[in-house]
Design a protein around this motif. Structure first.
Motif, PDB file in Angstrom:
ATOM      1  N   TYR A  95      31.995   5.583  55.578  1.00 38.97           N
ATOM      2  CA  TYR A  95      32.556   6.186  56.778  1.00 38.97           C
ATOM      3  C   TYR A  95      33.562   7.275  56.404  1.00 38.97           C
ATOM      4  N   LEU A  96      34.432   6.984  55.448  1.00 40.11           N
ATOM      5  CA  LEU A  96      35.427   7.966  55.030  1.00 40.11           C
ATOM      6  C   LEU A  96      34.766   9.205  54.419  1.00 40.11           C
ATOM      7  N   VAL A  97      33.732   8.995  53.611  1.00 42.43           N
ATOM      8  CA  VAL A  97      33.002  10.117  53.011  1.00 42.43           C
ATOM      9  C   VAL A  97      32.354  10.957  54.107  1.00 42.43           C
ATOM     10  N   ARG A  98      31.743  10.280  55.063  1.00 36.28           N
ATOM     11  CA  ARG A  98      31.061  10.992  56.153  1.00 36.28           C
ATOM     12  C   ARG A  98      32.052  11.796  56.998  1.00 36.28           C
ATOM     13  N   GLN A  99      33.164  11.177  57.377  1.00 38.54           N
ATOM     14  CA  GLN A  99      34.161  11.875  58.181  1.00 38.54           C
ATOM     15  C   GLN A  99      34.707  13.089  57.443  1.00 38.54           C
ATOM     16  N   SER A 100      34.945  12.930  56.168  1.00 34.87           N
ATOM     17  CA  SER A 100      35.447  14.025  55.354  1.00 34.87           C
ATOM     18  C   SER A 100      34.434  15.171  55.312  1.00 34.87           C
ATOM     19  N   PHE A 101      33.154  14.814  55.173  1.00 36.13           N
ATOM     20  CA  PHE A 101      32.115  15.838  55.114  1.00 36.13           C
ATOM     21  C   PHE A 101      31.958  16.537  56.460  1.00 36.13           C
ATOM     22  N   ILE A 102      31.918  15.786  57.534  1.00 35.68           N
ATOM     23  CA  ILE A 102      31.667  16.352  58.858  1.00 35.68           C
ATOM     24  C   ILE A 102      32.841  17.205  59.337  1.00 35.68           C
ATOM     25  N   PHE A 103      34.043  16.692  59.206  1.00 41.56           N
ATOM     26  CA  PHE A 103      35.186  17.375  59.804  1.00 41.56           C
ATOM     27  C   PHE A 103      35.946  18.299  58.851  1.00 41.56           C
ATOM     28  N   GLU A 104      35.813  18.086  57.558  1.00 41.47           N
ATOM     29  CA  GLU A 104      36.538  18.915  56.594  1.00 41.47           C
ATOM     30  C   GLU A 104      35.592  19.684  55.678  1.00 41.47           C
ATOM     31  N   ASN A 105      34.287  19.446  55.812  1.00 36.99           N
ATOM     32  CA  ASN A 105      33.272  20.046  54.938  1.00 36.99           C
ATOM     33  C   ASN A 105      33.633  19.802  53.472  1.00 36.99           C
ATOM     34  N   ASN A 106      34.064  18.582  53.196  1.00 27.40           N
ATOM     35  CA  ASN A 106      34.528  18.195  51.869  1.00 27.40           C
ATOM     36  C   ASN A 106      34.024  16.790  51.576  1.00 27.40           C
ATOM     37  N   TYR A 107      33.664  16.534  50.334  1.00 27.35           N
ATOM     38  CA  TYR A 107      33.263  15.187  49.944  1.00 27.35           C
ATOM     39  C   TYR A 107      34.409  14.496  49.231  1.00 27.35           C
ATOM     40  N   ARG A 108      34.631  13.249  49.585  1.00 26.52           N
ATOM     41  CA  ARG A 108      35.632  12.448  48.878  1.00 26.52           C
ATOM     42  C   ARG A 108      34.965  11.840  47.659  1.00 26.52           C
ATOM     43  N   HIS A 109      35.593  11.978  46.527  1.00 20.60           N
ATOM     44  CA  HIS A 109      35.046  11.475  45.284  1.00 20.60           C
ATOM     45  C   HIS A 109      35.529  10.058  45.008  1.00 20.60           C
ATOM     46  N   TYR A 110      34.942   9.449  43.992  1.00 19.30           N
ATOM     47  CA  TYR A 110      35.235   8.057  43.654  1.00 19.30           C
ATOM     48  C   TYR A 110      36.729   7.793  43.510  1.00 19.30           C
ATOM     49  N   TYR A 111      37.429   8.617  42.737  1.00 20.78           N
ATOM     50  CA  TYR A 111      38.838   8.350  42.458  1.00 20.78           C
ATOM     51  C   TYR A 111      39.681   8.422  43.727  1.00 20.78           C
ATOM     52  N   ASP A 112      39.353   9.335  44.604  1.00 21.00           N
ATOM     53  CA  ASP A 112      40.059   9.433  45.881  1.00 21.00           C
ATOM     54  C   ASP A 112      39.789   8.196  46.740  1.00 21.00           C
ATOM     55  N   LEU A 113      38.524   7.791  46.806  1.00 16.23           N
ATOM     56  CA  LEU A 113      38.186   6.587  47.577  1.00 16.23           C
ATOM     57  C   LEU A 113      38.843   5.347  46.984  1.00 16.23           C
ATOM     58  N   GLN A 114      38.805   5.237  45.675  1.00 17.37           N
ATOM     59  CA  GLN A 114      39.382   4.072  45.019  1.00 17.37           C
ATOM     60  C   GLN A 114      40.874   3.976  45.303  1.00 17.37           C
ATOM     61  N   LYS A 115      41.565   5.087  45.242  1.00 18.40           N
ATOM     62  CA  LYS A 115      43.001   5.106  45.516  1.00 18.40           C
ATOM     63  C   LYS A 115      43.270   4.753  46.983  1.00 18.40           C
ATOM     64  N   THR A 116      42.487   5.317  47.876  1.00 20.55           N
ATOM     65  CA  THR A 116      42.673   5.080  49.308  1.00 20.55           C
ATOM     66  C   THR A 116      42.365   3.638  49.690  1.00 20.55           C
ATOM     67  N   LEU A 117      41.279   3.101  49.145  1.00 21.48           N
ATOM     68  CA  LEU A 117      40.815   1.786  49.578  1.00 21.48           C
ATOM     69  C   LEU A 117      41.393   0.626  48.778  1.00 21.48           C
ATOM     70  N   SER A 118      42.132   0.905  47.737  1.00 21.51           N
ATOM     71  CA  SER A 118      42.652  -0.185  46.898  1.00 21.51           C
ATOM     72  C   SER A 118      43.618  -1.094  47.649  1.00 21.51           C
ATOM     73  N   THR A 119      44.160  -0.632  48.755  1.00 19.64           N
ATOM     74  CA  THR A 119      45.061  -1.469  49.556  1.00 19.64           C
ATOM     75  C   THR A 119      44.331  -2.153  50.713  1.00 19.64           C
ATOM     76  N   GLN A 120      43.060  -1.867  50.869  1.00 23.84           N
ATOM     77  CA  GLN A 120      42.280  -2.435  51.960  1.00 23.84           C
ATOM     78  C   GLN A 120      41.951  -3.898  51.664  1.00 23.84           C
ATOM     79  N   SER A 121      41.905  -4.729  52.679  1.00 23.87           N
ATOM     80  CA  SER A 121      41.756  -6.179  52.475  1.00 23.87           C
ATOM     81  C   SER A 121      40.434  -6.555  51.806  1.00 23.87           C
ATOM     82  N   ASP A 122      39.327  -5.905  52.160  1.00 20.44           N
ATOM     83  CA  ASP A 122      38.040  -6.236  51.543  1.00 20.44           C
ATOM     84  C   ASP A 122      38.044  -5.875  50.057  1.00 20.44           C
TER      85      ASP A 122
END
Length: 105
Positions: free
Chosen positions: A32-59
């Motif tokens: 979802y985060l990758v898709r939103q980034s692509f659709i609204f920012e025309n940018n792809y979130r890479h692994y390291y960005d996702l890992q940093k962002t989601l490391s605090t997420q409960s799952d």
């Protein structure tokens, strides 16, 4: 053919079911985060960005860190495959039935 009627009675069933559920949630949220980034920012979130962002997420935190990281690496690999397929499609459309779409995202 193997009888799977008793697999829910397996001693690891509940734990595996829980981990699969958490894995699905983490992948879908990252997707979802990758898709939103692509659709609204025309940018792809890479692994390291996702890992940093989601490391605090409960799952993410409910699973071993190596497992959570591998799930996000798979998502990143899928994104890279999509981008590569788009490039090949631009060069030679005859290799495809239709243009690659954002089905995985």
């Amino acid at each position: 053919m193997r009888d799977i009627s008793h697999t829910k009675n397996h001693r690891f069933y509940d734990e595996i079911d829980r981990l699969c559920f958490l894995s699905k949630n983490l992948y879908n949220y990252g997707n979802y985060l990758v898709r939103q980034s692509f659709i609204f920012e025309n940018n792809y979130r890479h692994y390291y960005d996702l890992q940093k962002t989601l490391s605090t997420q409960s799952d993410y935190q409910a699973m071993p860190a190596k497992v959570s990281q591998q799930i996000l690496m798979i998502l990143d690999r899928n994104r890279n495959c999509f981008l590569a397929a788009n490039e090949v499609y631009k060069q030679n459309q005859s290799k495809f039935k239709s243009q690659p779409r954002l089905r995985w995202i």
